[in-house]
Design a protein around this motif. Structure first.
Motif, short mmCIF file in Angstrom:
data_model
loop_
_atom_site.label_atom_id
_atom_site.label_comp_id
_atom_site.label_asym_id
_atom_site.label_seq_id
_atom_site.Cartn_x
_atom_site.Cartn_y
_atom_site.Cartn_z
N LEU A 136 -7.11 20.71 -8.48
CA LEU A 136 -6.04 21.56 -7.99
C LEU A 136 -6.24 22.87 -8.82
CD1 LEU A 136 -3.84 21.83 -6.01
CD2 LEU A 136 -2.64 20.63 -7.09
N SER A 137 -5.48 24.03 -8.90
CA SER A 137 -5.17 24.79 -10.30
C SER A 137 -3.64 24.59 -10.36
CB SER A 137 -5.56 26.01 -9.21
OG SER A 137 -4.33 27.49 -9.70
N PRO A 138 -3.75 24.91 -11.94
CA PRO A 138 -2.22 24.98 -12.93
C PRO A 138 -1.24 25.59 -11.53
CG PRO A 138 -3.50 24.87 -14.64
CD PRO A 138 -4.90 24.87 -12.91
N ASP A 139 -2.08 26.95 -11.80
CA ASP A 139 -0.74 27.89 -10.82
C ASP A 139 -0.14 27.17 -9.62
OD1 ASP A 139 -1.15 29.39 -13.07
OD2 ASP A 139 -3.54 30.29 -11.90
N SER A 140 -1.17 26.49 -8.68
CA SER A 140 -0.17 25.67 -7.53
C SER A 140 0.56 25.64 -6.79
CB SER A 140 -1.86 24.40 -6.78
OG SER A 140 -1.41 24.63 -5.63
N ALA A 141 1.84 25.99 -6.12
CA ALA A 141 2.80 25.67 -5.95
C ALA A 141 3.15 24.39 -5.53
CB ALA A 141 3.42 27.37 -4.67
N LEU A 142 1.62 24.13 -4.96
CA LEU A 142 2.05 22.29 -4.91
C LEU A 142 2.72 21.86 -5.75
CD1 LEU A 142 -0.77 21.90 -2.73
CD2 LEU A 142 0.78 22.59 -2.16
N TRP A 143 2.54 22.00 -7.41
CA TRP A 143 2.64 20.92 -7.79
C TRP A 143 4.41 20.62 -7.88
CZ3 TRP A 143 -0.77 18.30 -10.42
CH2 TRP A 143 -2.10 18.12 -10.81
N ASP A 144 4.72 21.44 -8.43
CA ASP A 144 6.22 21.70 -8.60
C ASP A 144 6.99 21.62 -7.36
OD1 ASP A 144 5.96 21.94 -10.86
OD2 ASP A 144 5.78 24.85 -10.86
N HIS A 145 7.07 21.38 -6.28
CA HIS A 145 7.08 20.91 -5.05
C HIS A 145 8.35 19.36 -4.66
CE1 HIS A 145 8.55 21.33 -1.22
NE2 HIS A 145 8.10 22.14 -0.47
N PRO A 146 9.48 19.62 -4.72
CA PRO A 146 9.94 18.40 -5.10
C PRO A 146 9.97 17.36 -3.87
CG PRO A 146 11.48 20.55 -4.34
CD PRO A 146 10.37 20.79 -4.48
N ALA A 147 9.50 17.53 -2.99
CA ALA A 147 9.25 17.03 -2.12
C ALA A 147 7.35 16.88 -1.46
CB ALA A 147 9.74 17.48 -0.42
N ILE A 148 6.88 17.13 -2.20
CA ILE A 148 5.20 16.19 -2.42
C ILE A 148 4.73 15.64 -3.83
CG2 ILE A 148 2.92 17.95 -2.82
CD1 ILE A 148 3.38 20.87 -1.63
N THR A 149 3.70 15.27 -3.13
CA THR A 149 3.25 14.17 -4.12
C THR A 149 2.13 14.35 -4.24
OG1 THR A 149 5.46 12.20 -4.51
CG2 THR A 149 2.95 11.20 -5.34
N ILE A 150 1.59 14.39 -5.68
CA ILE A 150 0.26 13.90 -5.57
C ILE A 150 -1.00 13.76 -6.60
CG2 ILE A 150 -1.24 16.32 -7.01
CD1 ILE A 150 0.58 19.12 -6.18
N SER A 151 -2.00 12.97 -6.04
CA SER A 151 -3.14 12.16 -6.82
C SER A 151 -4.35 13.33 -7.08
CB SER A 151 -3.06 10.66 -5.89
OG SER A 151 -3.40 10.86 -3.95
N PRO A 152 -5.08 12.81 -7.77
CA PRO A 152 -5.97 13.16 -7.98
C PRO A 152 -7.08 13.26 -7.51
CG PRO A 152 -5.64 12.28 -9.66
CD PRO A 152 -4.82 11.68 -8.94
N HIS A 153 -7.92 13.33 -6.14
CA HIS A 153 -8.76 12.72 -5.43
C HIS A 153 -9.29 11.76 -6.05
CE1 HIS A 153 -11.79 14.08 -2.73
NE2 HIS A 153 -11.86 12.69 -2.62
N ALA A 154 -8.08 10.56 -6.31
CA ALA A 154 -8.18 9.13 -5.74
C ALA A 154 -7.98 8.05 -5.22
CB ALA A 154 -6.83 8.79 -7.81
N ALA A 155 -7.91 8.27 -3.87
CA ALA A 155 -7.16 7.37 -3.23
C ALA A 155 -8.02 6.62 -3.01
CB ALA A 155 -7.57 8.34 -1.69
N SER A 156 -9.80 6.88 -2.95
CA SER A 156 -10.79 5.65 -3.11
C SER A 156 -12.17 5.46 -3.62
CB SER A 156 -10.50 4.71 -1.48
OG SER A 156 -12.11 4.23 -1.04
N GLU A 157 -12.22 5.35 -4.82
CA GLU A 157 -13.38 5.75 -5.31
C GLU A 157 -14.24 4.05 -5.75
OE1 GLU A 157 -13.68 8.32 -8.65
OE2 GLU A 157 -15.85 7.51 -8.80
N ALA A 158 -15.02 3.38 -5.57
CA ALA A 158 -15.32 2.00 -5.85
C ALA A 158 -15.86 1.86 -6.94
CB ALA A 158 -16.59 1.65 -4.61
N SER A 159 -15.82 0.61 -7.33
CA SER A 159 -16.37 0.41 -9.07
C SER A 159 -17.87 0.62 -8.18
CB SER A 159 -16.14 -0.70 -9.28
OG SER A 159 -16.76 -1.55 -8.35
N ARG A 160 -18.68 0.94 -9.95
CA ARG A 160 -19.77 0.86 -9.75
C ARG A 160 -20.40 -0.41 -9.00
NH1 ARG A 160 -22.45 4.82 -13.70
NH2 ARG A 160 -21.03 5.77 -12.10
N ALA A 161 -20.10 -1.17 -9.53
CA ALA A 161 -20.20 -2.59 -9.67
C ALA A 161 -20.43 -3.02 -8.11
CB ALA A 161 -19.89 -3.99 -9.50
N GLU A 162 -19.80 -2.45 -7.24
CA GLU A 162 -19.30 -2.22 -5.87
C GLU A 162 -20.45 -1.29 -5.49
OE1 GLU A 162 -18.21 -4.59 -3.87
OE2 GLU A 162 -17.12 -2.46 -2.19
#
Ligand code: NDP
Length: 313
Positions: free
Chosen positions: A259-285
């Protein structure tokens, strides 16, 4: 002996793949894709995440391409993609568990307005707002009741949320209200307090979460997007939050990543952002799942999570 060429990550990552596969499947010849180009006709399986365009087409005798992610839309943007080769998406227990836990966390965060707590903490503000909603009085509506959507629905139901699901075809699941197709979309949305997108990125789902769709949610509803960024019209989301129609959003995926550092989403007081990290299995899995898939294909079977070109996911 069958040969698997690995085209995931950088060459420096390859030894960890080699190690993961060697204990699970000594019968598999695992080789870095650039080394495999000396005899590409000998490669039966190709493991990828974000290969450069044209890479997959260089292997003419593939029995399957194995993607270490569940979403494969980015692969099909390759103009030289070998569409005749079966494409297998990532599955497995850990992938599902990670997604179930992320969505449960996101729903609870929205109920407790933890974005506000984080904001207050940064400013040393000890302000308490009474919370009267609980899981039992909150309906989570899941768009996309596929491999992940159904498991997330089950987990939220067991946690105590009211759960409803919407998909192209009807998906019956005990304790979960089922809605199907465009005809039932408005009804599905009208009773949803927290909308979760677990849809794949297709021409039909692109821009689907627009001003019209958001306006059909009850006032004060919230959004969790773990599907793909292309599904959400960001301007419509910001407008709905701005006028209080939506109360919050948890976003894991974006049109442009990172997500671009300029995106308006970053500072919004009602938006929580995670870096496409919801589900990535381990290498072993990931390796264990791919070994299962290869063995199944070698036995003449068909793996469950095959990309279907006709459906587009
Ligand atoms: P599946 O293909 O198993 O499920 C897709 C679901 O979406 C199905 O229920 C399907 O309906 C439904 N669907 C597709 N198109 C439409 C449409 N036009 N209208 C209504 N319903 C539709 O995918 P998964 O559950 O494995 O994964 C879903 C997505 O989650 C992935 O494509 C990926 O984008 C995202 N994802 C995100 C991750 C993250 O870390 N943020 C990690 C993993 C996945 P039907 O049941 O009728 O076929």
């Amino acid at each position: 002996m069958v040969t698997l060429a690995v085209a995931e990550g950088k060459h420096a990552d390859f030894p960890s793949w080699k190690r993961a596969f060697s204990t699970l499947a000594p019968d598999l010849d695992v080789i870095w894709w650039e080394d495999a180009l000396q005899t590409p006709q000998n490669v039966e399986y190709l493991l990828v995440w974000q290969p450069e365009h044209g890479l997959a087409a260089r292997f003419a005798n593939l029995r399957a391409i194995l993607c270490v992610g569940a979403g494969v839309d980015h692969l099909l943007a390759d103009p030289h993609w070998p569409h005749d080769v079966p494409l297998v998406r990532m599955g497995g227990q850990e992938t599902a568990a990670l997604m179930e836990e992320y969505v449960t966390w996101a729903c609870l965060s929205l109920l407790r307005e933890t974005r506000t707590w984080a904001w207050q903490q940064e400013r040393r503000i000890f302000h308490r707002k009474l919370v009267t909603r609980t899981a039992a009085t909150t309906t989570v509506g899941i768009m996309g009741m596929g491999h992940l959507g159904t498991q997330v629905a089950r987990r939220l139901r067991d946690f105590g949320f009211q759960v409803r699901g919407w998909s192209r075809r009807r998906r019956e699941l005990a304790g979960v209200r089922s809605f199907a197709g465009q005809a039932e979309l408005a009804d599905f949305l009208s009773g949803t307090d927290i909308l979760v997108s677990l849809l794949p990125n297709t021409p039909r789902t692109r821009d689907m979460i627009d001003a019209d769709l958001l306006s059909r949610l009850p006032r004060g509803a919230a959004l969790v997007n773990v599907g793909r960024g292309e599904q959400v019209c960001e301007d419509a989301l910001l407008a709905a939050l701005g006028r209080g129609h939506l109360s919050g959003a948890v976003l894991d995926v974006f049109r442009e990543e990172p997500l671009s550092p300029d995106s308006a989403l970053w500072d919004h007081p009602a938006i929580t952002i995670s870096p496409h990290a919801a589900s990535e299995a381990s290498r072993a899995e990931q390796a264990a799942y791919m070994v299962q898939v290869i063995h199944e294909i070698e036995r003449g079977g068909t793996p469950a999570l095959l990309y279907n070109a006709e459906r587009g996911y």
